[in-house]
Motif scaffolding. Sequence first.
Motif, short mmCIF file in Angstrom:
data_model
loop_
_atom_site.label_atom_id
_atom_site.label_comp_id
_atom_site.label_asym_id
_atom_site.label_seq_id
_atom_site.Cartn_x
_atom_site.Cartn_y
_atom_site.Cartn_z
N PRO A 29 -0.24 -27.39 13.21
CA PRO A 29 1.16 -27.25 12.83
C PRO A 29 2.08 -27.77 13.93
O PRO A 29 1.82 -27.55 15.12
N LEU A 30 3.15 -28.46 13.52
CA LEU A 30 4.08 -29.07 14.47
C LEU A 30 5.52 -28.72 14.13
O LEU A 30 5.85 -28.47 12.97
N LYS A 31 6.34 -28.72 15.16
CA LYS A 31 7.80 -28.63 14.99
C LYS A 31 8.39 -30.01 15.23
O LYS A 31 7.84 -30.78 16.01
N PRO A 32 9.51 -30.33 14.58
CA PRO A 32 10.09 -31.66 14.82
C PRO A 32 10.52 -31.81 16.28
O PRO A 32 11.07 -30.87 16.87
N ILE A 33 10.28 -32.98 16.84
CA ILE A 33 10.71 -33.25 18.21
C ILE A 33 12.23 -33.19 18.30
O ILE A 33 12.80 -32.60 19.21
N VAL A 34 12.89 -33.83 17.32
CA VAL A 34 14.36 -33.87 17.30
C VAL A 34 14.91 -32.54 16.79
O VAL A 34 14.43 -32.01 15.78
N HIS A 35 15.89 -32.02 17.47
CA HIS A 35 16.59 -30.83 16.99
C HIS A 35 17.60 -31.28 15.93
O HIS A 35 18.52 -32.04 16.25
N PRO A 36 17.44 -30.85 14.68
CA PRO A 36 18.37 -31.30 13.64
C PRO A 36 19.82 -30.94 13.97
O PRO A 36 20.09 -29.90 14.57
N LEU A 37 20.73 -31.81 13.57
CA LEU A 37 22.15 -31.53 13.75
C LEU A 37 22.55 -30.31 12.94
O LEU A 37 23.28 -29.44 13.42
N ARG A 38 22.06 -30.25 11.70
CA ARG A 38 22.29 -29.09 10.83
C ARG A 38 20.94 -28.50 10.45
O ARG A 38 20.02 -29.23 10.09
N SER A 39 20.86 -27.20 10.50
CA SER A 39 19.59 -26.54 10.19
C SER A 39 19.38 -26.36 8.70
O SER A 39 18.33 -25.89 8.26
N ASP A 40 20.37 -26.76 7.89
CA ASP A 40 20.26 -26.56 6.44
C ASP A 40 21.05 -27.66 5.75
O ASP A 40 22.18 -27.46 5.31
N ILE A 41 20.46 -28.84 5.63
CA ILE A 41 21.11 -29.98 4.98
C ILE A 41 21.15 -29.73 3.47
O ILE A 41 20.16 -29.29 2.89
N PRO A 42 22.28 -30.02 2.80
CA PRO A 42 22.36 -29.76 1.35
C PRO A 42 21.33 -30.56 0.56
O PRO A 42 21.09 -31.74 0.85
N ILE A 43 20.74 -29.91 -0.43
CA ILE A 43 19.79 -30.56 -1.34
C ILE A 43 20.30 -30.40 -2.77
O ILE A 43 20.60 -29.29 -3.21
N TYR A 44 20.41 -31.52 -3.47
CA TYR A 44 20.75 -31.51 -4.89
C TYR A 44 19.52 -31.99 -5.66
O TYR A 44 18.75 -32.83 -5.17
N LEU A 45 19.34 -31.48 -6.87
CA LEU A 45 18.21 -31.88 -7.71
C LEU A 45 18.68 -32.70 -8.90
O LEU A 45 19.59 -32.28 -9.62
N GLY A 46 18.03 -33.85 -9.10
CA GLY A 46 18.20 -34.57 -10.35
C GLY A 46 17.31 -33.90 -11.39
O GLY A 46 16.09 -33.92 -11.27
N ALA A 47 17.93 -33.27 -12.38
CA ALA A 47 17.17 -32.47 -13.34
C ALA A 47 17.70 -32.73 -14.74
O ALA A 47 18.91 -32.82 -14.95
N GLU A 48 16.79 -32.84 -15.71
CA GLU A 48 17.19 -33.10 -17.09
C GLU A 48 16.75 -32.02 -18.06
O GLU A 48 17.44 -31.73 -19.03
N GLY A 49 15.59 -31.41 -17.82
CA GLY A 49 15.09 -30.39 -18.72
C GLY A 49 15.61 -29.01 -18.36
O GLY A 49 16.02 -28.76 -17.23
N PRO A 50 15.59 -28.06 -19.31
CA PRO A 50 16.11 -26.71 -19.07
C PRO A 50 15.48 -26.00 -17.88
O PRO A 50 16.17 -25.38 -17.07
N LYS A 51 14.15 -26.10 -17.73
CA LYS A 51 13.47 -25.40 -16.63
C LYS A 51 13.84 -26.01 -15.28
O LYS A 51 14.00 -25.30 -14.29
N ASN A 52 13.98 -27.32 -15.25
CA ASN A 52 14.33 -27.99 -14.00
C ASN A 52 15.78 -27.73 -13.61
O ASN A 52 16.12 -27.60 -12.43
N ILE A 53 16.66 -27.63 -14.60
CA ILE A 53 18.07 -27.31 -14.32
C ILE A 53 18.17 -25.90 -13.76
O ILE A 53 18.90 -25.63 -12.80
#
Length: 344
Positions: free
Chosen positions: A155-179
């Motif tokens: 197991p490894l940790k990233p060498i670079v310290h991220p600028l933000r610890s929680d970058i926004p994630i959006y999902l492309g979703a079309e079906g009811p379960k994925n939405i």
Amino acid sequence: MKLGLQLGYWGAQPPANHRELVDAAERSGFDSVYTAEAWGSDAYTPLAWYGSATERLRLGTSVLQLSARTPTACAMAALTLDHLSGGRHIVGLGVSGPQVVEGWYGQRFAKPLARTREYIDIMRQVWARQAPVTSPGPHYPLPLQGETSTGLGKPLKPIVHPLRSDIPIYLGAEGPKNIALAAEIADGWLPLFFTPRMADQYNAWLDEGFARPGARNTRETFEVAAVAQIVLTDDTEAAYAAIKPFLALYMGGMGSEDTNFHAEVYRRMGYAEVVDEVTELFRSGRKDEAASIIPDAVVDDSAIVGDEAHVREQIKVWEQSGVTTMLVSPGSVAEVERLASLVH
């Protein structure tokens, strides 16, 4: 309502005017710029290239294909771009379909919802950088173990310290379960063919996700960044004719004849007969005819075509239906500026 410039993916050659469109979007008050990928140009390289010339626009992907990168590789690219842009990155993810995943990437398509959940968990571990990244799998086990491994992985940790610890994630979703999954584990939803007519149904699917234990957001903090074909014109007939080949491709030519997620979106809209006829014509090589039989009402359901008064009115309708950002694809600097004037 915010505006995002959707650059999409390249055709046979790199687009000639995307830099001009990005510059105009930055000047005109657009919120963001987005790139996409299919099986040609990737999403990250153009986004970094054009993003380097901006100071304010948020830089999003709509969408990255999960199977194109391992989750740690995607997290690395995201944290790198986030640093270079001063914290302006949005990671838009999608599972694509089995034809692309298995045919282009040579990966398995099984259990897309479970894979998405595991993928995002690993990405967030990378950015949090609280401990070495591990995952029990079964889709992305870290470290890899079993008969196919050397047993030497650690197991490894990233060498670079991220600028933000929680970058926004959006999902492309079309079906009811994925939405519903998007509402539960992501920060936003990227619908491709959105129709305000089905807002109540979309909200029911989203509410299912918001109500799950541990959901990240509420409706008030969740983004809906919908692709919106907006055509400012007095010649609606010509605009409909120009849009229909695009719809015919997605409705009848994407995926396989019996597995096309885009076609299912239009079936849920109530256009099953149109989908069947378009698919039959498109797959028999009669692509022009497939486009021509699509009724204008189908175009109107997920696009805005008309003069400035009509477009202003429909933008309000989309906003009232829950859309927070409209991802638009103007073809010129003048169109960028006109669209901005209708929103700001």
